[in-house]
Design a protein around this motif. Structure first.
Motif, short mmCIF file in Angstrom:
data_model
loop_
_atom_site.label_atom_id
_atom_site.label_comp_id
_atom_site.label_asym_id
_atom_site.label_seq_id
_atom_site.Cartn_x
_atom_site.Cartn_y
_atom_site.Cartn_z
N THR A 192 0.86 -1.18 0.00
CA THR A 192 0.00 0.00 0.00
C THR A 192 0.89 1.23 0.00
O THR A 192 1.69 1.43 0.92
CB THR A 192 -0.90 0.04 1.25
OG1 THR A 192 -1.67 -1.16 1.31
CG2 THR A 192 -1.83 1.24 1.21
N VAL A 193 0.78 2.04 -1.05
CA VAL A 193 1.55 3.28 -1.09
C VAL A 193 0.89 4.30 -0.17
O VAL A 193 -0.33 4.48 -0.23
CB VAL A 193 1.65 3.82 -2.54
CG1 VAL A 193 2.31 5.20 -2.56
CG2 VAL A 193 2.42 2.85 -3.41
N VAL A 194 1.68 4.94 0.69
CA VAL A 194 1.10 5.96 1.57
C VAL A 194 1.60 7.37 1.23
O VAL A 194 1.00 8.36 1.63
CB VAL A 194 1.33 5.65 3.08
CG1 VAL A 194 0.64 4.33 3.44
CG2 VAL A 194 2.79 5.60 3.45
N GLU A 195 2.70 7.46 0.47
CA GLU A 195 3.17 8.77 -0.02
C GLU A 195 3.94 8.57 -1.30
O GLU A 195 4.68 7.59 -1.45
CB GLU A 195 4.11 9.43 1.00
CG GLU A 195 3.44 10.36 1.97
CD GLU A 195 4.48 11.17 2.76
OE1 GLU A 195 5.00 12.16 2.22
OE2 GLU A 195 4.77 10.79 3.90
N GLY A 196 3.81 9.50 -2.24
CA GLY A 196 4.56 9.43 -3.49
C GLY A 196 3.87 8.55 -4.52
O GLY A 196 2.75 8.07 -4.32
N VAL A 197 4.55 8.37 -5.65
CA VAL A 197 4.03 7.55 -6.74
C VAL A 197 5.09 6.51 -7.10
O VAL A 197 6.21 6.85 -7.45
CB VAL A 197 3.71 8.39 -7.99
CG1 VAL A 197 3.17 7.51 -9.11
CG2 VAL A 197 2.71 9.50 -7.65
N ALA A 198 4.71 5.23 -6.98
CA ALA A 198 5.66 4.15 -7.29
C ALA A 198 5.36 3.59 -8.66
O ALA A 198 4.22 3.59 -9.11
CB ALA A 198 5.54 3.05 -6.25
N LYS A 199 6.41 3.11 -9.33
CA LYS A 199 6.22 2.33 -10.54
C LYS A 199 6.43 0.88 -10.13
O LYS A 199 7.45 0.54 -9.52
CB LYS A 199 7.23 2.75 -11.60
CG LYS A 199 6.94 2.20 -12.98
CD LYS A 199 7.72 3.00 -14.02
CE LYS A 199 8.51 2.07 -14.91
NZ LYS A 199 9.45 2.85 -15.77
N VAL A 200 5.46 0.04 -10.46
CA VAL A 200 5.46 -1.32 -9.94
C VAL A 200 5.39 -2.30 -11.10
O VAL A 200 4.62 -2.10 -12.05
CB VAL A 200 4.23 -1.52 -9.02
CG1 VAL A 200 4.06 -2.98 -8.65
CG2 VAL A 200 4.37 -0.67 -7.76
N ARG A 201 6.23 -3.31 -11.03
CA ARG A 201 6.08 -4.41 -11.99
C ARG A 201 5.68 -5.65 -11.21
O ARG A 201 6.33 -6.02 -10.23
CB ARG A 201 7.40 -4.64 -12.72
CG ARG A 201 7.31 -5.84 -13.64
CD ARG A 201 8.51 -5.97 -14.53
NE ARG A 201 8.63 -7.37 -14.95
CZ ARG A 201 9.68 -7.88 -15.54
NH1 ARG A 201 10.75 -7.13 -15.78
NH2 ARG A 201 9.70 -9.16 -15.89
N VAL A 202 4.60 -6.30 -11.64
CA VAL A 202 4.16 -7.56 -11.05
C VAL A 202 3.95 -8.54 -12.19
O VAL A 202 3.06 -8.32 -13.04
CB VAL A 202 2.85 -7.40 -10.26
CG1 VAL A 202 2.45 -8.74 -9.62
CG2 VAL A 202 2.98 -6.33 -9.18
N GLY A 203 4.73 -9.59 -12.26
CA GLY A 203 4.67 -10.50 -13.42
C GLY A 203 5.04 -9.69 -14.65
O GLY A 203 6.07 -9.02 -14.69
N ASP A 204 4.17 -9.70 -15.66
CA ASP A 204 4.46 -8.97 -16.88
C ASP A 204 3.81 -7.59 -16.91
O ASP A 204 3.97 -6.84 -17.87
CB ASP A 204 3.99 -9.78 -18.11
CG ASP A 204 4.81 -11.06 -18.26
OD1 ASP A 204 6.01 -11.02 -17.89
OD2 ASP A 204 4.25 -12.07 -18.72
N ASP A 205 3.05 -7.27 -15.87
CA ASP A 205 2.37 -5.97 -15.84
C ASP A 205 3.26 -4.91 -15.22
O ASP A 205 3.99 -5.17 -14.26
CB ASP A 205 1.09 -6.06 -15.00
CG ASP A 205 0.07 -7.01 -15.62
OD1 ASP A 205 0.15 -7.21 -16.85
OD2 ASP A 205 -0.76 -7.54 -14.86
N GLU A 206 3.14 -3.71 -15.74
CA GLU A 206 3.84 -2.58 -15.12
C GLU A 206 2.84 -1.44 -15.02
O GLU A 206 2.11 -1.15 -15.97
CB GLU A 206 5.05 -2.18 -15.95
CG GLU A 206 6.01 -1.31 -15.18
CD GLU A 206 7.38 -1.25 -15.84
OE1 GLU A 206 8.36 -1.64 -15.19
OE2 GLU A 206 7.45 -0.82 -17.00
N PHE A 207 2.79 -0.81 -13.83
CA PHE A 207 1.79 0.25 -13.64
C PHE A 207 2.25 1.18 -12.53
O PHE A 207 3.17 0.85 -11.77
CB PHE A 207 0.42 -0.36 -13.31
CG PHE A 207 0.45 -1.39 -12.21
CD1 PHE A 207 0.24 -1.01 -10.89
CD2 PHE A 207 0.73 -2.74 -12.49
CE1 PHE A 207 0.28 -1.96 -9.87
CE2 PHE A 207 0.77 -3.68 -11.47
CZ PHE A 207 0.55 -3.30 -10.16
N LEU A 208 1.59 2.34 -12.47
CA LEU A 208 1.89 3.30 -11.40
C LEU A 208 0.97 3.03 -10.21
O LEU A 208 -0.20 2.68 -10.39
CB LEU A 208 1.70 4.73 -11.88
CG LEU A 208 2.69 5.20 -12.96
CD1 LEU A 208 2.36 6.63 -13.38
CD2 LEU A 208 4.14 5.13 -12.45
#
Lengths: 474, 474
Positions: A407-423
Motif C-alpha cells: 500500500t503506497v502511503v506517499e509518493g508515486v511508485a512504478k510497480v512491476r508484477v509479473g508482466d504488468d507494469e503500472f503506477l
C-alpha cells in the motif's frame, strides 16, 4: 597538493545500542542532527581546500556513506572510495590509500588521514595545526597530531614529546605509549610531556610508502599484491578479498610510526574527542541544575547527573538514580553507570554470542535504494515500511515462500508484477503472489513511502531471488 | 450463604509502565502468565465455594474482565457485575454491592469483599481465616482481615488489636491507623499489637447496610438513590452517572469500620501482598547469586540486586548498576532505584500533565471484540494489527478522513464494504475508501488476525461513526 583520506572502519561497539555493525558509529547523529561522518567530511574539506576526498571503508557502508556525503557537500566534490571486503586495521588501509593517491596525483601529494568518527570543536585551531603539519610533511616527516590532555584519560594512547622543532607546537616523537593505567595516566598528565595520540596523520604518499617498505615489508608487499590484483578502473575501487586477506591486521602506529625516525608531532588543543563512550557523548549536551541531560522524551525524578537519549519516541522515566546513562532505541535499552560506560563492549560480545539481532541491525535497515523499517515480525506475517528514494529502483526479484501486499502511503511508485507494469499512487495497493517476479521503482522526485505486508510461512531476507539489480547485488 | 465481591477499582499507577489507566494493575500478568484478577477470582471461588461472584468495576473494564473470568473459570459460574461510570472509592461500591446481594439472595447473605489486585500465597491459611470470619459475621460482626506484619512497612495502614474473641486469631479492633512514618512502623512491628490492614472484609449485607445508615447516612442515602434510579434488569448492572456522582468518595474504613462498635478482625499470615510497587513484584522472582532477577530479555554486567522485566521482546542491558528495577514495555521504560519505586506515581502525574499517551494506553488496546496493536503511527499512515475473537463483530462504521487497506494474515473474516459482503481469507486483502460503511466480523472458531493500513490525513479514534454495535457503543 593535499588529499584528505577518511578512514571509516570500526564498529563502535562501545556506543551500542545506537552504533551497530550494520549502522556504526560514523553514522550516529549528534544533537545538531548531523552524523559524525558528515562533520568529518566537512572538516576535511575545510582544512585542506581539496575537492577530492578519498574514503577507505567497508563495502557494506558504501551506499550509505555516499548518500551522507552527497547530502552534506553536494555533487561538486569528487568522492573517491576504497572498499574493503573486511577490516585489516589501519596500516594496510593507509598503504592502499597512498597507492591510490600516488597513482592519481603523484608521489609528492600529501595525505591528511582522519578517522570518520572523531569530533573537533575548534576548527580554526585544527586548521592551524594542519598548516604546520603541511610544512613538516613537505620536509619529509611523518606527522602525527597530538592532543594536549585535559585529564588523566586511560582510554587513549599517548605520545611523549622529544626535541622541539622549528615550527609552532611541533616536536620529535620520543615515544609512543599504550593506553596507560590510571596512575600512569596521572603521571603523564602532570609531567606536561605527553599528548593524546589522536590517530590523525599527515605525510607525502612516497614517504609513507617508503617507511612501510623499510619498517613493515610484509604490510608493504601484501598491499602491493592487492594493488596489482584490483581493477584500477573500478568505481568505486574494490579490494579483492583473496589478496587482501593476506595483509597483516596491524595499525599504522605499530607498523611504521613507532619505528620510523622521521616521525614528528604537531600538538594542540582543538577540542578533539574520539567520543568513545556514552559518557563522552553525554558531555556534549548542556546539563540542568541537577546535572541531568535529556535528548528525546525523558522524565527524571529525584535523580542527578544522568544522561537520557531516546531517539525513537519512547518515553524514558528514571527515579532516584544518579550518574546513569540511559540510551533507548526502538528495540533495546542500555542502562549504565556513567563510569562503566566503556564496558558496553561486553554487552555486544554477549549479544553476538546469543546471535541477537540487536548486535548488528536496527529496526531500520539502510539499502542502496532507501531503507526499510520492520513494524511487525510475527510468525504469521511481517510488516515493513519502505522508503524508496527518488530515481531509485529495487532489484527485480521473486520470493518462494511469501506473498506481499503493498500500500503506497506517499509518493508515486512504478510497480512491476509479473508482466504488468503500472503506477501506484498514495492510497492505492497491489498484491504480489508468491513466485511472481516483481520490482518497485520510484520514478518521481519525492520519496515513495509504502507499507508492505508479507504473508506466508517464512520471511527471511534470504528468500530473495534477485534477477536484475542496479547496485550489483545479483 | 456467602457471595464473594471483587472490587476492581484503582489504576495502580505505582506499577507504570505496565499498569495504565486503560489496562490497570488487575490485568497485569505475573510470572505464571496469570493476571492478578484471574488469581483473585480463583481464590474467591475456592474459599467461598460460591458459584456466583459479584464484581464492582468501571464500565471501561467490563468486557476485558469478563473475558479474563471466562478464560479462567469457564461458563458455569454466574459472573455478576456492577459497573461504575467513574470511581467513588470503596464505601459507595460496597453499599451498592450489598444492595445487589440483598436483592438477589436476601439480607442474611454474607459478602466477602476482596480487592482484585492482591496476592495471597497461602490459600489454606486464608481459607481458615475466612471460615473464622464466617462465624464472626454470623454473630453480626463487621470483620476485617489483619495481616501479621513481616517488616516495618510504611505503605500500609495498620489495625491495632483489642480484646481477644472466642475464635482463633480473632480480636476486637481497638484502632484503625493511617500509613505510618518509618519510626512508627517499627514501633508497631515490635509491639506485636498491630496488623496490616488488608482491605478485605466479611459481613452480612443487612449488617453493613445498617452500619452505613447509622455511621454514614450520606453514603447510605446517596447509594439508595443510585439503587432506586438504576435499571434492575440491566445485565450487567450499570450505575447511573447522574445519581452516582452525588455519592461521597470515601473508603469503607472511614465511612464505617473506624466508627462501628461491632468491628472485629481475623488475623493471620497467609502470604498476603498488595504488590503495590515494582520492588514487591521483583521479590516474587528467584534471584541469582548476584541478587539479580530477569524476566524477558536482559543482560547484566557488573550489577547487583537488579530486577529487569521486559515483556515485549526488547533487549535490556545494564552495566555497573545496583538496586535498580528496570521495566520495559513496547513504548516506555522505567529505571528506578528499588527503594524509590513508590514514586512511580509522580511519573504518571507528569505524563498526565504532558497529556502523554503512555499514561493511559498501551500499544495494544483491548476492545470487546478483541484487540488492536499500533505498529506505526506516522503523519502519512497508521498501521494496526487487529485480532478479532471467534464470533465477535466490530461496529458497522464509517470514517470521514481515512481509507483502510485490510490484509488478513490468519483466519477467515466476514467483511462488509458498502453494500457488498464477502469472506476474506488469509493472504487476501480489500480496500475501504473513506466515507464507506464497513464492518468486520469473525464468523469462524479461530482468531482472525488482520493488518490494517490507514491512509489519509487524520487517524484519531474519534473519526469513527458507529451505526450498529453489539456492545452498545453507538
Amino acid at each position: 597538493m593535499l588529499i584528505p583520506v577518511i578512514m571509516s572502519g570500526g564498529a563502535g561497539t562501545r556506543l551500542w545500542p545506537v552504533s551497530r555493525r550494520a549502522h556504526p558509529k560514523p553514522f550516529m547523529r549528534l544533537a545538531d542532527n548531523e552524523t559524525l561522518m558528515e562533520k568529518t567530511l566537512a572538516r576535511a574539506l575545510a582544512v585542506t581546500g581539496a575537492n577530492t576526498v578519498l574514503t577507505v571503508t567497508s563495502r557494506d557502508y558504501y551506499f550509505l556513506t555516499r548518500d551522507e556525503y552527497l547530502k552534506k557537500c553536494g555533487e561538486d566534490i569528487n568522492y573517491d572510495f576504497i572498499l574493503e571486503p573486511f577490516g585489516r586495521n589501519t596500516a594496510p588501509a593507509i598503504a592502499l590509500a597512498a597507492l591510490r593517491v600516488q597513482s592519481q596525483f603523484g608521489g609528492q601529494t600529501k595525505m591528511l588521514v582522519m578517522p570518520a568518527d572523531h569530533l573537533i570543536a575548534d576548527l580554526d585551531a585544527f586548521k592551524a595545526a594542519v598548516d604546520t603539519a603541511i610544512e613538516l610533511a613537505d620536509e619529509g616527516n611523518l606527522v602525527t597530531f597530538g592532543i594536549d590532555p585535559t585529564h588523566a584519560e586511560t582510554g587513549y594512547g599517548y605520545l611523549r614529546q622529544g626535541a622541539e622543532l622549528g615550527f609552532k607546537n611541533s616536536f620529535q616523537v620520543a615515544e609512543f605509549v599504550e593506553k596507560p593505567k590510571q596512575e600512569k595516566a596521572e603521571e603523564y598528565l602532570s609531567s606536561g610531556d605527553y599528548r593524546w595520540n589522536s590517530g590523525m596523520f599527515m605525510f607525502r604518499v612516497n614517504d609513507i610508502l617508503q617507511a612501510l617498505a623499510s619498517n613493515s615489508p610484509d604490510v608493504y608487499n601484501s598491499a602491493m599484491d592487492v594493488w596489482a590484483a584490483l581493477d584500477p578502473e573500478g568505481e568505486p575501487l574494490e579490494l579483492p578479498a583473496e589478496e587482501f586477506t593476506h595483509c597483516p591486521s596491524i595499525s599504522i602506529d605499530y607498523a611504521v610510526m613507532e619505528q620510523a625516525d622521521n616521525c614528528v608531532m604537531v600538538s594542540g588543543d582543538f577540542g578533539w574527542s574520539d567520543i568513545g563512550s556514552w559518557k563522552a557523548i553525554g558531555e556534549l549536551y548542556e546539563s540542568d541544575e541537577a546535572g541531568n541531560r535529556i535528548r528525546g522524551k525523558g522524565i527524571l525524578i529525584d535523580s542527578r547527573n544522568c544522561f537520557i537519549q531516546s531517539d525513537e519516541g519512547r518515553m524514558v522515566a528514571a527515579i532516584g538514580v544518579n550518574n546513569l546513562v540511559i540510551i533507548d532505541t526502538g528495540d533495546a535499552v542500555l542502562v549504565s553507570d556513567t563510569e562503566h560506560s566503556q564496558e558496553v563492549k561486553q554487552v555486544v560480545s554477549q549479544l553476538n554470542l546469543q546471535d541477537h539481532e540487536s548486535a548488528i541491525f536496527h529496526k531500520t535497515v539502510h539499502r542502496p535504494w532507501g531503507s526499510f523499517t520492520i513494524l511487525e515480525d510475527a510468525t504469521d506475517c511481517k510488516v515493513k515500511r519502505l522508503t524508496v528514494k527518488p530515481g531509485q529502483v529495487l532489484s527485480l526479484q521473486r520470493h518462494q515462500q511469501r506473498s506481499e501486499h503493498w500500500t503506497v502511503v506517499e509518493g508515486v511508485a512504478k510497480v512491476r508484477v509479473g508482466d504488468d507494469e503500472f503506477l501506484l499512487k498514495a492510497n492505492q495497493s497491489t498484491y504480489i503472489p508468491a513466485n511472481t517476479m516483481h520490482r518497485l521503482e520510484n520514478p518521481g522526485a519525492e520519496d515513495v513511502h509504502l507499507i508492505e505486508v508479507q504473508t506466508g510461512g517464512y520471511f527471511g531476507e534470504d528468500d530473495i531471488e534477485r534477477f536484475e539489480d542496479v547496485y550489483g547485488r545479483t
